[in-house]
Design a protein around this motif. Structure first.
Motif, PDB file in Angstrom:
ATOM      1  N   PHE A  36       1.590  14.905  -8.046  1.00 47.40           N
ATOM      2  CA  PHE A  36       2.528  16.021  -7.867  1.00 47.40           C
ATOM      3  C   PHE A  36       2.874  16.641  -9.222  1.00 47.40           C
ATOM      4  CE2 PHE A  36       6.690  17.947  -7.539  1.00 47.40           C
ATOM      5  CZ  PHE A  36       6.670  18.587  -6.305  1.00 47.40           C
ATOM      6  N   PHE A  37       3.198  15.792 -10.195  1.00 48.44           N
ATOM      7  CA  PHE A  37       3.592  16.303 -11.507  1.00 48.44           C
ATOM      8  C   PHE A  37       2.387  16.749 -12.348  1.00 48.44           C
ATOM      9  CE2 PHE A  37       7.323  13.597 -10.482  1.00 48.44           C
ATOM     10  CZ  PHE A  37       8.307  14.584 -10.586  1.00 48.44           C
ATOM     11  N   ALA A  38       1.202  16.205 -12.020  1.00 51.64           N
ATOM     12  CA  ALA A  38       0.002  16.589 -12.773  1.00 51.64           C
ATOM     13  C   ALA A  38      -0.630  17.870 -12.249  1.00 51.64           C
ATOM     14  CB  ALA A  38      -1.024  15.456 -12.720  1.00 51.64           C
ATOM     15  N   ALA A  39      -0.218  18.317 -11.073  1.00 49.57           N
ATOM     16  CA  ALA A  39      -0.845  19.477 -10.423  1.00 49.57           C
ATOM     17  C   ALA A  39      -0.906  20.726 -11.308  1.00 49.57           C
ATOM     18  CB  ALA A  39      -0.130  19.781  -9.100  1.00 49.57           C
ATOM     19  N   PRO A  40       0.177  21.118 -11.981  1.00 46.99           N
ATOM     20  CA  PRO A  40       0.093  22.318 -12.826  1.00 46.99           C
ATOM     21  C   PRO A  40      -0.924  22.189 -13.959  1.00 46.99           C
ATOM     22  CG  PRO A  40       2.387  21.664 -12.465  1.00 46.99           C
ATOM     23  CD  PRO A  40       1.530  20.532 -11.987  1.00 46.99           C
ATOM     24  N   ASN A  86       0.821  -1.210   0.000  1.00 44.66           N
ATOM     25  CA  ASN A  86       0.000   0.000   0.000  1.00 44.66           C
ATOM     26  C   ASN A  86       0.859   1.265   0.000  1.00 44.66           C
ATOM     27  OD1 ASN A  86      -2.654   0.787  -0.213  1.00 44.66           O
ATOM     28  ND2 ASN A  86      -2.960   1.055   1.980  1.00 44.66           N
ATOM     29  N   LEU A  87       1.936   1.253   0.772  1.00 40.33           N
ATOM     30  CA  LEU A  87       2.823   2.419   0.814  1.00 40.33           C
ATOM     31  C   LEU A  87       3.496   2.648  -0.542  1.00 40.33           C
ATOM     32  CD1 LEU A  87       4.470   2.012   4.342  1.00 40.33           C
ATOM     33  CD2 LEU A  87       2.881   3.802   3.613  1.00 40.33           C
ATOM     34  N   CYS A  88       3.870   1.574  -1.194  1.00 35.80           N
ATOM     35  CA  CYS A  88       4.469   1.693  -2.528  1.00 35.80           C
ATOM     36  C   CYS A  88       3.473   2.287  -3.523  1.00 35.80           C
ATOM     37  CB  CYS A  88       4.949   0.328  -3.018  1.00 35.80           C
ATOM     38  SG  CYS A  88       6.379  -0.312  -2.117  1.00 35.80           S
ATOM     39  N   VAL A  89       2.250   1.783  -3.493  1.00 37.72           N
ATOM     40  CA  VAL A  89       1.210   2.296  -4.391  1.00 37.72           C
ATOM     41  C   VAL A  89       0.931   3.772  -4.111  1.00 37.72           C
ATOM     42  CG1 VAL A  89      -1.231   2.109  -5.022  1.00 37.72           C
ATOM     43  CG2 VAL A  89       0.136   0.039  -4.728  1.00 37.72           C
ATOM     44  N   SER A  90       0.866   4.141  -2.840  1.00 35.56           N
ATOM     45  CA  SER A  90       0.587   5.539  -2.476  1.00 35.56           C
ATOM     46  C   SER A  90       1.704   6.465  -2.944  1.00 35.56           C
ATOM     47  CB  SER A  90       0.396   5.663  -0.963  1.00 35.56           C
ATOM     48  OG  SER A  90       1.614   5.446  -0.274  1.00 35.56           O
ATOM     49  N   GLY A  91       2.957   5.985  -2.888  1.00 31.62           N
ATOM     50  CA  GLY A  91       4.071   6.798  -3.363  1.00 31.62           C
ATOM     51  C   GLY A  91       3.984   7.075  -4.855  1.00 31.62           C
ATOM     52  N   VAL A  92       3.600   6.061  -5.616  1.00 29.94           N
ATOM     53  CA  VAL A  92       3.447   6.227  -7.061  1.00 29.94           C
ATOM     54  C   VAL A  92       2.318   7.206  -7.376  1.00 29.94           C
ATOM     55  CG1 VAL A  92       2.836   5.044  -9.212  1.00 29.94           C
ATOM     56  CG2 VAL A  92       4.386   3.946  -7.575  1.00 29.94           C
ATOM     57  N   ILE A  93       1.201   7.055  -6.659  1.00 28.68           N
ATOM     58  CA  ILE A  93       0.049   7.934  -6.887  1.00 28.68           C
ATOM     59  C   ILE A  93       0.395   9.379  -6.538  1.00 28.68           C
ATOM     60  CG2 ILE A  93      -2.287   8.500  -6.098  1.00 28.68           C
ATOM     61  CD1 ILE A  93      -2.779   5.505  -5.771  1.00 28.68           C
ATOM     62  N   THR A 103      -1.783  24.904  -7.670  1.00 28.81           N
ATOM     63  CA  THR A 103      -0.745  23.893  -7.929  1.00 28.81           C
ATOM     64  C   THR A 103      -0.085  23.443  -6.637  1.00 28.81           C
ATOM     65  OG1 THR A 103      -0.280  24.743 -10.154  1.00 28.81           O
ATOM     66  CG2 THR A 103       1.431  23.422  -9.104  1.00 28.81           C
ATOM     67  N   ALA A 104       0.385  24.403  -5.854  1.00 25.81           N
ATOM     68  CA  ALA A 104       1.049  24.070  -4.585  1.00 25.81           C
ATOM     69  C   ALA A 104       0.073  23.432  -3.602  1.00 25.81           C
ATOM     70  CB  ALA A 104       1.660  25.325  -3.975  1.00 25.81           C
ATOM     71  N   MET A 105      -1.172  23.881  -3.629  1.00 25.12           N
ATOM     72  CA  MET A 105      -2.175  23.335  -2.709  1.00 25.12           C
ATOM     73  C   MET A 105      -2.429  21.856  -2.999  1.00 25.12           C
ATOM     74  SD  MET A 105      -4.962  26.419  -2.638  1.00 25.12           S
ATOM     75  CE  MET A 105      -4.476  28.117  -2.355  1.00 25.12           C
ATOM     76  N   SER A 135      -2.152  16.383  -1.360  1.00 27.00           N
ATOM     77  CA  SER A 135      -1.949  15.006  -1.816  1.00 27.00           C
ATOM     78  C   SER A 135      -1.125  14.168  -0.846  1.00 27.00           C
ATOM     79  CB  SER A 135      -1.279  15.001  -3.189  1.00 27.00           C
ATOM     80  OG  SER A 135      -2.072  15.681  -4.132  1.00 27.00           O
ATOM     81  N   ILE A 136      -0.407  14.803   0.079  1.00 26.23           N
ATOM     82  CA  ILE A 136       0.340  14.055   1.104  1.00 26.23           C
ATOM     83  C   ILE A 136      -0.613  13.171   1.895  1.00 26.23           C
ATOM     84  CG2 ILE A 136       1.770  14.292   3.175  1.00 26.23           C
ATOM     85  CD1 ILE A 136       2.789  16.936   2.014  1.00 26.23           C
ATOM     86  N   LYS A 137      -1.865  13.589   1.929  1.00 29.38           N
ATOM     87  CA  LYS A 137      -2.918  12.827   2.614  1.00 29.38           C
ATOM     88  C   LYS A 137      -2.993  11.386   2.092  1.00 29.38           C
ATOM     89  CE  LYS A 137      -7.920  13.222   3.400  1.00 29.38           C
ATOM     90  NZ  LYS A 137      -8.646  14.174   4.204  1.00 29.38           N
ATOM     91  N   ILE A 138      -2.677  11.175   0.822  1.00 26.28           N
ATOM     92  CA  ILE A 138      -2.756   9.847   0.213  1.00 26.28           C
ATOM     93  C   ILE A 138      -1.741   8.899   0.850  1.00 26.28           C
ATOM     94  CG2 ILE A 138      -2.427   8.562  -1.944  1.00 26.28           C
ATOM     95  CD1 ILE A 138      -3.455  11.065  -3.414  1.00 26.28           C
TER      96      ILE A 138
END
Length: 482
Positions: A100-104, A88-95, A116-118, A123-126
């Motif tokens: 992060f990169f899709a935010a802009p 689960n931690l691995c999957v969450s890191g990928v997500i 973007t920053a928000m 997303s750290i919540k994931i």
């Protein structure tokens, strides 16, 4: 694992703990929402709703399915829990990296470059939820629901205080971002100290593979299910203003919070119980019918009462500037009330190991909803909400058809399980609405409406010897004895 944790006394005790946890959560949440709704602009809530479209959808892939798989498996052990946590931690890191990169690009699509920053912070919540979901599965599996109470109350109070302080000091939308992120952080931290379970440095793909085979179907069902509502919000946020989205979202929020809390309170206890008796089809059907009947007995009057008092509810909770939310509140009460029928059917089918059926069922529902709402997109936000009501009714019909096929739950059984509650709600709603026609002070009148509504509903249920009321009384008596 001791089998007595699924005994009658344990079920009663844990249902009451879960209701206590949900009740305290609602009180704190409403208090915080009332304050924030007065401190911030509707457009701020519209912006956070846009961000949540993506964060909440992607959180499903670390929060829902894996925990369900661990609970549904009868003999899950430390190796299962540890393996699923590391996965689960691995999957969450990928997500998180993807978001992060899709935010802009997300910010540019909606025309709000400042988010973007928000998005990246929210997303750290994931990642935090990846740990929290396994903790929650351990609590559910071992029927330790008192720990939910401690973690939820602490997290709601802590995040609420943080959000209000930031709103008062002029942080605007960032106050809502901080509140949303910190609630998961606080909840996870409290469970870490209260629950004895700790992950081991072990991973078994042989154990994880069958669990994930079940989990991905559950996750996909949840993702598709949530996509309906999030697609509505994304469409409104793209075509209309952030304020219009905020009015819709705020109207949906109250029935969503009330009924989803009632749903999760019962599901958290009933899913492991049904999973434990999954081989006894007659007991499964009997238990599910009691669940539907009791769920409707609690959810339908809530929705009816809110519909009859929609205007004062909005003004009292959020202030007069949120009055455009009233029609959305009324329509969304109907939408979320259908959960009282859908949720038990879906989770009972899932408890007997047929997550695939839930997946096919949800795909059909989502296709119908997405097509209908897309066609309605230019008719205005109110028309979109009205179309959503029709889709919710179609969803119930699909669920009942699947319940008939896989559980032997015939449509007439459903009618028998809920018709008494519907009659009680009609009586209660008529009385509450009639009182609202009196030209008294709105706040005083609202208090009278609530008291009369509760009195009429409970009184009529008592006079007619309603079995659901008696079941609630028996729950309280059982708790006292235990």
């Amino acid at each position: 694992m001791a089998t007595d944790i699924y005994g009658k006394k344990s079920i009663v005790r844990n249902i009451l703990w879960k209701f206590l946890e949900r009740g305290s959560s609602l009180i704190v949440s409403f208090a915080v929402t009332m304050i924030l709704a007065r401190l911030l602009d509707p457009s701020d809530f519209g912006v956070i709703a846009i961000m949540n479209v993506f964060v909440l959808l992607l959180m499903i892939f670390v929060y829902d399915g894996l925990g369900n798989a661990l609970v549904q498996k009868k003999d899950s052990d430390q190796i299962d829990f540890s393996s699923m946590l590391w996965l689960n931690l691995c999957v969450s890191g990928v997500i998180y990296a993807a978001l992060f990169f899709a935010a802009p690009f997300i910010a540019a699509f909606f025309g709000y470059p400042e988010i973007t920053a928000m998005i990246r912070v929210l997303s750290i919540k994931i990642i935090v939820a990846a740990l929290n979901s396994i903790q929650m599965a351990y609590v559910s599996k071992n029927m330790l629901f008192r720990f939910y109470f401690y973690s939820t109350l602490t997290s709601k109070i802590g995040s609420g205080v943080l959000g209000v302080i930031m709103a008062l000091t002029g942080f605007g939308v960032w106050a809502l971002v901080a509140q949303a992120l910190s609630v998961t952080v606080f909840e996870t931290a409290v469970l870490w100290f209260k629950v004895k379970w700790r992950p081991r440095k072990v991973f078994s793909w042989e154990r994880a593979k069958p669990l994930y085979a079940f989990a991905w179907k559950v996750m996909l069902v949840k993702f598709i299910e949530q996509s309906q509502d999030q697609y509505r919000k994304m469409l409104i946020g793209k075509i209309y203003t952030s304020s219009e989205l905020a009015f819709y979202d705020k109207g949906a929020n109250l029935p969503n919070v009330l009924i989803s809390n009632l749903a999760t309170s019962t599901t958290a206890v009933m899913f492991p119980v049904l999973s434990n008796i999954q081989d006894d089809k007659e007991r499964v059907l009997e238990t599910m019918r009691k669940w539907i009947s009791l769920f409707a007995f609690g959810a339908f009057p809530l929705a009816t009462g809110i519909i009859a008092t929609a205007k004062p509810v909005i003004v009292i909770l959020y202030s007069a500037k949120w009055l455009p939310s009233v029609p959305f509140l009324i329509l969304c009460c109907v939408i979320y009330a259908t959960w009282a029928l859908e949720w038990p059917l879906k989770d009972t089918i899932k408890s007997i190991g047929r997550a695939d059926v839930c997946l096919y069922m949800q795909i059909a529902k989502t296709i119908i909803t997405v097509v209908a709402i897309t066609l309605a997109r230019n008719g205005g936000v109110l028309f979109i909400a009205e179309v959503a009501v029709g889709c919710a009714i179609v969803n119930v019909l699909i669920s009942v058809a699947c319940g008939n096929r896989y559980l032997g739950y015939k449509p007439m059984m459903l009618v028998k399980d809920i018709y008494k509650t519907i009659l009680l709600c009609i009586l209660m709603g008529a009385c509450v609405y009639a009182i609202g026609m009196i030209g008294w002070n709105m706040y005083l009148l609202f208090v009278i409406q609530v008291i009369v509504g509760m009195g009429v509903y409970a009184g009529a249920a008592f006079v007619t010897k309603n079995e659901n009321l008696q079941a609630l009384i028996n729950l309280i008596k059982e708790k006292k004895r235990s």
